[in-house]
Write a protein that holds these residues in place. Structure first.
Motif, PDB file in Angstrom:
ATOM      1  N   GLU A  40      22.204  43.371  37.227  1.00  9.04           N
ATOM      2  CA  GLU A  40      21.916  42.471  38.346  1.00  9.04           C
ATOM      3  C   GLU A  40      21.607  41.057  37.857  1.00  9.04           C
ATOM      4  O   GLU A  40      22.103  40.075  38.415  1.00  9.04           O
ATOM      5  CB  GLU A  40      20.741  43.005  39.167  1.00  9.04           C
ATOM      6  N   ALA A  43      24.784  39.473  36.633  1.00 13.84           N
ATOM      7  CA  ALA A  43      25.625  39.042  37.742  1.00 13.84           C
ATOM      8  C   ALA A  43      25.160  37.692  38.294  1.00 13.84           C
ATOM      9  O   ALA A  43      25.980  36.853  38.691  1.00 13.84           O
ATOM     10  CB  ALA A  43      25.609  40.092  38.851  1.00 13.84           C
ATOM     11  N   ARG A  44      23.864  37.481  38.296  1.00 12.87           N
ATOM     12  CA  ARG A  44      23.332  36.193  38.749  1.00 12.87           C
ATOM     13  C   ARG A  44      23.804  35.076  37.812  1.00 12.87           C
ATOM     14  O   ARG A  44      24.163  33.981  38.269  1.00 12.87           O
ATOM     15  CB  ARG A  44      21.808  36.252  38.796  1.00 12.87           C
ATOM     16  N   VAL A  46      26.545  35.149  35.964  1.00 12.18           N
ATOM     17  CA  VAL A  46      27.982  34.995  36.188  1.00 12.18           C
ATOM     18  C   VAL A  46      28.239  34.124  37.418  1.00 12.18           C
ATOM     19  O   VAL A  46      29.121  33.255  37.419  1.00 12.18           O
ATOM     20  CB  VAL A  46      28.659  36.368  36.348  1.00 12.18           C
ATOM     21  N   ALA A  47      27.449  34.333  38.472  1.00 13.28           N
ATOM     22  CA  ALA A  47      27.617  33.553  39.699  1.00 13.28           C
ATOM     23  C   ALA A  47      27.395  32.067  39.452  1.00 13.28           C
ATOM     24  O   ALA A  47      28.078  31.220  40.035  1.00 13.28           O
ATOM     25  CB  ALA A  47      26.666  34.070  40.773  1.00 13.28           C
ATOM     26  N   ARG A  48      26.456  31.750  38.572  1.00 12.69           N
ATOM     27  CA  ARG A  48      26.193  30.341  38.270  1.00 12.69           C
ATOM     28  C   ARG A  48      27.363  29.695  37.542  1.00 12.69           C
ATOM     29  O   ARG A  48      27.531  28.482  37.567  1.00 12.69           O
ATOM     30  CB  ARG A  48      24.924  30.198  37.426  1.00 12.69           C
ATOM     31  N   THR A  50      30.515  30.315  38.154  1.00  6.36           N
ATOM     32  CA  THR A  50      31.739  30.416  38.956  1.00  6.36           C
ATOM     33  C   THR A  50      32.488  29.095  39.032  1.00  6.36           C
ATOM     34  O   THR A  50      33.708  29.040  38.863  1.00  6.36           O
ATOM     35  CB  THR A  50      31.412  30.904  40.384  1.00  6.36           C
ATOM     36  N   ASP A  51      31.771  28.016  39.287  1.00  7.01           N
ATOM     37  CA  ASP A  51      32.420  26.714  39.482  1.00  7.01           C
ATOM     38  C   ASP A  51      32.025  25.687  38.424  1.00  7.01           C
ATOM     39  O   ASP A  51      32.222  24.475  38.628  1.00  7.01           O
ATOM     40  CB  ASP A  51      32.072  26.164  40.873  1.00  7.01           C
ATOM     41  N   ARG A  89      30.704  33.749  29.636  1.00  4.03           N
ATOM     42  CA  ARG A  89      31.873  33.102  30.246  1.00  4.03           C
ATOM     43  C   ARG A  89      33.158  33.463  29.517  1.00  4.03           C
ATOM     44  O   ARG A  89      34.203  33.692  30.144  1.00  4.03           O
ATOM     45  CB  ARG A  89      31.685  31.582  30.241  1.00  4.03           C
TER      46      ARG A  89
END
Length: 235
Positions: A40, A43-44, A46-48, A50-51, A89
């Protein structure tokens, strides 16, 4: 045992936000149970990404400026959280070392803030201090070779003159690395970005709650400042 940053560090880096945690009852027996929590937090992170890339995050950029000020090339010597995010990444995963290290690495990546996890029984007391090296300190690599930090390098140095980290938040020592015999840990987190004074207490709370959930422990924590720079832990 006492942990602190030297007065010169606080003076030279007034933007430092720091915290420390001590926990007992640590073992590698909860690897399966802690796995979903590691996933979890990862995943947080990874979300950061994303862009953006890790090098554009304000938490990382602040440490890059510190490394540049220390005379280090920031893309050659990266703070620990940047290294984790870069690996995440590029490879999509974080390294598997020990459940408690894996958990703290995932939380570090999620916050983009360096987190050091040391085997507290491998530190020679009564003091572990983040300070400028004199040049006579000894540092053990993960391949068991010995290095001597250059004078003026920021190190985590104990009372025996052993450096437990080099280049501040760049690289920990193999001597105090958490392993199968670890039962007591010292966790240190340090931020330099503008929101660090809010992020560090939240990060410490997250680690303490996760440890208390998955291990038989009741961690003690402290947020460190120039006016209250010392954390006393253990016996």
């Amino acid at each position: 045992m006492h942990f602190r940053h030297a007065e010169a560090i606080w003076s030279d880096y007034p933007g430092l936000a720091a915290g420390a945690l001590h926990a007992t009852g640590i073992s590698s027996a909860t690897a399966t149970a802690v796995g979903p929590r590691i996933a979890e937090h990862t995943a947080r992170a990874v979300a950061r990404l994303t862009d953006t890339t890790e090098g554009q995050l304000p938490e990382v950029l602040a440490w890059r400026r510190v490394f540049t000020r220390m005379g280090l090339k920031p893309t050659q010597y990266r703070c620990a959280s940047e290294s984790l995010l870069r690996r995440l990444r590029k490879e999509g995963t974080l390294p598997h070392i020990h459940p408690v290290v894996d958990l703290c690495n995932a939380i570090s990546a999620a916050y983009a803030v360096p987190v050091a996890v040391l085997d507290a029984d491998r530190i020679t007391g009564p003091l572990l201090e983040v300070r400028y090296a004199r040049g006579d300190e000894h540092y053990t690599t993960f391949t068991a070779s010995t290095e001597h930090p250059a004078p003026g390098e920021v190190t985590f140095t104990d009372s025996a003159g052993r450096a437990h980290a080099r280049r501040w938040t760049n690289r920990q020592s193999g001597h105090s690395a958490v392993g199968e015999h670890t039962s007591r840990i010292l966790v240190v987190t340090e931020a330099m970005h503008d929101g660090g004074t809010e992020a560090v207490p939240e990060l410490l709370k997250t680690i303490a709650e996760e440890l208390a959930t998955h291990w038989p422990t009741d961690p003690t924590t402290a947020v460190l400042t120039s006016s209250a720079p010392e954390f006393t832990f253990g016996s």
